[in-house]
Design a protein around this motif. Structure first.
Motif, PDB file in Angstrom:
ATOM      1  N   LYS A  56       0.814  -1.210   0.000  1.00 41.70           N
ATOM      2  CA  LYS A  56       0.000   0.000   0.000  1.00 41.70           C
ATOM      3  C   LYS A  56       0.854   1.270   0.000  1.00 41.70           C
ATOM      4  O   LYS A  56       0.633   2.181  -0.818  1.00 41.70           O
ATOM      5  N   ILE A  57       1.841   1.333   0.893  1.00 44.39           N
ATOM      6  CA  ILE A  57       2.654   2.553   0.938  1.00 44.39           C
ATOM      7  C   ILE A  57       3.510   2.676  -0.313  1.00 44.39           C
ATOM      8  O   ILE A  57       3.785   3.786  -0.782  1.00 44.39           O
ATOM      9  N   THR A  59       2.541   1.659  -3.323  1.00 47.11           N
ATOM     10  CA  THR A  59       1.627   2.117  -4.375  1.00 47.11           C
ATOM     11  C   THR A  59       1.400   3.614  -4.284  1.00 47.11           C
ATOM     12  O   THR A  59       1.427   4.333  -5.299  1.00 47.11           O
ATOM     13  N   ASP A  60       1.181   4.116  -3.075  1.00 43.23           N
ATOM     14  CA  ASP A  60       0.981   5.560  -2.906  1.00 43.23           C
ATOM     15  C   ASP A  60       2.217   6.339  -3.335  1.00 43.23           C
ATOM     16  O   ASP A  60       2.119   7.390  -3.988  1.00 43.23           O
ATOM     17  N   PHE A  61       3.393   5.829  -2.964  1.00 45.78           N
ATOM     18  CA  PHE A  61       4.649   6.470  -3.370  1.00 45.78           C
ATOM     19  C   PHE A  61       4.784   6.486  -4.894  1.00 45.78           C
ATOM     20  O   PHE A  61       5.167   7.504  -5.492  1.00 45.78           O
ATOM     21  N   LEU A  63       2.453   6.376  -7.211  1.00 40.02           N
ATOM     22  CA  LEU A  63       1.519   7.316  -7.829  1.00 40.02           C
ATOM     23  C   LEU A  63       2.038   8.752  -7.714  1.00 40.02           C
ATOM     24  O   LEU A  63       1.946   9.548  -8.667  1.00 40.02           O
ATOM     25  N   GLU A  64       2.593   9.074  -6.552  1.00 41.49           N
ATOM     26  CA  GLU A  64       3.143  10.413  -6.359  1.00 41.49           C
ATOM     27  C   GLU A  64       4.356  10.641  -7.253  1.00 41.49           C
ATOM     28  O   GLU A  64       4.504  11.718  -7.865  1.00 41.49           O
ATOM     29  N   ASP A  67       3.169  11.076 -10.882  1.00 34.16           N
ATOM     30  CA  ASP A  67       2.599  12.390 -11.154  1.00 34.16           C
ATOM     31  C   ASP A  67       3.664  13.481 -11.183  1.00 34.16           C
ATOM     32  O   ASP A  67       3.464  14.535 -11.806  1.00 34.16           O
ATOM     33  N   ARG A 143       8.546   8.874   2.402  1.00 35.62           N
ATOM     34  CA  ARG A 143       7.321   8.077   2.467  1.00 35.62           C
ATOM     35  C   ARG A 143       7.542   6.719   3.126  1.00 35.62           C
ATOM     36  O   ARG A 143       6.622   5.920   3.214  1.00 35.62           O
ATOM     37  N   GLN A 241      -8.784   2.363   5.813  1.00 34.94           N
ATOM     38  CA  GLN A 241      -8.951   3.782   5.507  1.00 34.94           C
ATOM     39  C   GLN A 241     -10.423   4.208   5.479  1.00 34.94           C
ATOM     40  O   GLN A 241     -10.748   5.296   5.037  1.00 34.94           O
ATOM     41  N   HIS A 268      -9.421   8.804  -2.117  1.00 36.78           N
ATOM     42  CA  HIS A 268      -8.255   8.407  -2.895  1.00 36.78           C
ATOM     43  C   HIS A 268      -8.004   9.346  -4.067  1.00 36.78           C
ATOM     44  O   HIS A 268      -7.284   8.996  -5.008  1.00 36.78           O
ATOM     45  N   GLY A 269      -8.616  10.527  -4.040  1.00 34.17           N
ATOM     46  CA  GLY A 269      -8.374  11.517  -5.076  1.00 34.17           C
ATOM     47  C   GLY A 269      -9.403  11.551  -6.180  1.00 34.17           C
ATOM     48  O   GLY A 269      -9.258  12.326  -7.132  1.00 34.17           O
TER      49      GLY A 269
END
Length: 562
Positions: A56-57, A59-61, A63-64, A67, A143, A241, A268-269
């Motif tokens: 999970k962490i 995946t978030d990293f 995506l950031e 972008d 992160r 979450q 989630h945006g």
């Protein structure tokens, strides 16, 4: 920065970065293990030890970082680990150099080949421009994500691998990707064949005579395919979450069956009103009769399930997951060509229905050697093969507020059967336990189904539906019983026989509608199969023909299975 996130570009000199979990012995031979016959020598290390929090962490990293334009290409370290991810990505630049000694490990003692092939669902390989490396590693550190530069892409034409300064592999990319000649496989399909018993010969018919409908319903509610899976589901956290919009269970006590799950996308945006709806479908018992229809039934059930949770039938995609017995003919597998024929026919069915439903397949998985050959406890040879199985996962865009769940809401609501009244006992749950006529499986009418699905979705958006539940395993009466459990309400259903009550067919639902909305609902469903079959009752019992089953007995049976 305006780039398409789906495009990959790798230049010679780009840095190879591994991110996510450290490497361990788990996951070695995972891909090959999934396509090998099982025996007592099957390696325990083939099974990956999952780490969803790391995933999970990471995946978030990612995506950031995506972008921010910090990497040019990305590939997962699934089947084959680094050997596949780096080996595949190296084709874009023309080569790669990799130092396995730089790879983070869970513990010492791993050989270079183990580092190269260990698989993981929470490890990814990135191609990072050299000028972005510091920014990417800095972001990973902030992160809490492990990210390590382990080499660089080249244009040498080779995959060059070292460990502690020593060359452990150096292979031309042309050899890796082009030297293996394609397999020549043979497929035979001449219609259905009887499925042999494990020890050879034909299977004995151990089914009992058809009982009365009350006994049949309570028995079916306890069967493994229908009974409550609440104990299993609640062993996992589906509230991570707190963005779960539609949960696995519905109703006044949150223990009734729902058809799909939905995640609220706003945290989630995504847009405030949007959800991601996920549901599954499968029908393996149809495989011995016609794998073409088996595949189509699996897709249709997955689509129906997401529709019940508010998914838009025109905004969905699918994943296919094949689980098959060995389809390659050999001395030990003399009917391999027939199993290959079943596989080809299932793919044809999958292709046709995906085109008809306008639903693209965006990913998938296959496991093609699901057989055990060995000895039973008496020393006799035994071969155990799975039924050819396709599980389909559907993902659709939904909207908050339009899905009402599978549970009945109010006494007095009208109950409708949506879909054809024509059913079959072929491959049904009822016919698995009780003697029933040898029916042929029913085909699908894809265009007719989609017209009905769009009508249902429109009725949901108009607020005309109080509950919606797909009719699948066990037939109509099992679906009614499940909706009763969720709402802790009864139902009076029009008289019907065992065929109408327990026969199965694709493209069917039960819906409950408030009496004041019934005319508008029927108007919305004009041109589709829509028939009122009963009414929700305050009296906690299922009443149909000579049946009068207390709700308490239905709940006890449904929760007894596991």
């Amino acid at each position: 920065d305006g780039r398409s996130a789906a495009e990959k570009h790798i230049h010679s000199g780009d840095v190879i970065v591994m991110t996510g979990g450290a490497i361990g012995a788990d996951g070695i031979h995972g891909a090959t293990f999934s396509s090998l016959a099982l025996d007592e020598n099957a390696p325990a290390t083939a099974v990956q030890i999952g780490d969803p929090l790391t995933q999970k962490i990471m995946t978030d990293f990612l995506l950031e970082a995506r972008d921010s334009g910090l990497y040019r290409a990305i590939t997962d370290n699934g089947a084959g680990g680094l050997s596949s991810s780096v080996g595949e990505m190296a084709q874009m630049s023309g080569g790669a150099t990799l130092d396995l000694a730089r790879c983070p490990v869970k513990y010492p003692g791993l050989a270079p080949w183990e580092l190269m092939v260990s698989e993981s669902q929470e490890r990814m390989t990135l191609a990072v421009p050299p000028e972005n490396l510091d920014a990417l590693l800095s972001l990973a550190a902030r992160r809490g994500v492990l990210a390590t530069a382990i080499g660089h892409f080249t244009d040498s034409g080779d995959l060059h691998v070292t460990y502690d300064g020593k060359i452990v592999a150096c292979l031309p990319l042309a050899f890796i990707h082009d030297s293996l000649p394609p397999l020549r496989l043979y497929a035979v399909w001449e219609g259905a064949r009887a499925r042999p018993a494990w020890r050879g010969g034909m299977r004995a018919d151990k089914r009992s005579a058809a009982p009365d409908m009350t006994t049949a319903l309570l028995h079916l509610l306890q069967s493994p395919n229908i009974t409550s899976k609440e104990k299993w589901v609640r062993a996992y956290d589906h509230e991570v979450q707190a963005a779960t919009h539609i949960k696995p269970f519905a109703g006044t006590q949150e223990d009734g069956a729902n058809d799909a799950g939905a995640i609220w996308l706003y945290p989630h945006g995504g847009a405030r009103e949007h959800t991601a709806v996920v549901g599954c479908g499968m029908a393996p018992r149809l495989s011995p009769h016609d794998p073409y229809l088996m595949a189509q039934y699996a897709v249709d059930e997955a689509v129906r399930n997401v529709l019940c949770a508010g998914g838009d039938p025109d905004m969905l995609c699918l994943l296919d997951n094949f689980c098959w017995p060995d389809p390659v003919k050999s001395a030990k597998n003399p009917d391999g060509d027939y199993k290959m024929g079943q596989l080809v026919r299932s793919c044809e069915g999958l292709y046709d229905i995906c085109l008809a439903y306008g639903a693209p397949l965006v990913s998938g998985k296959d496991s093609m050697k699901n057989d055990f050959r060995g000895l039973d406890k008496s020393g006799q040879n035994v071969t155990i093969s799975v039924l050819p199985t396709l599980m389909v996962t559907a993902m659709a865009r939904g909207r908050t507020g339009i899905a009402r769940g599978a549970d009945f809401k109010s006494a007095g609501d009208a109950i409708y059967l949506l879909g054809s009244p024509d059913v079959s006992f072929c491959a049904s749950e009822y016919a698995h336990y009780f003697k029933a006529p040898d029916d042929a499986p029913l085909p699908l009418d894809s265009a007719k189904n989609m017209d009905m699905y769009r009508g249902i979705h429109g009725a949901l958006k108009s607020g005309l539906v109080q509950s919606l539940h797909d009719v699948s395993d066990g037939g109509l009466l099992c679906a009614v019983a499940e909706s009763m459990i969720g709402g802790r309400l009864g139902a009076h259903i029009d008289a019907m026989d065992a065929r109408a009550g327990f026969g199965e067919a694709p493209a069917r639902f039960i819906a409950s509608v408030a009496q004041k909305d019934a005319p508008a609902f029927e108007a919305a469903m004009t041109g589709t199969d829509c028939r009122r079959i009963g009414q929700v009752s305050e009296t906690p019992a299922l009443v149909c023909r000579d049946m009068n089953i207390p709700l308490g007995d239905i709940i006890a049976a449904w929760k007894k299975g596991f």
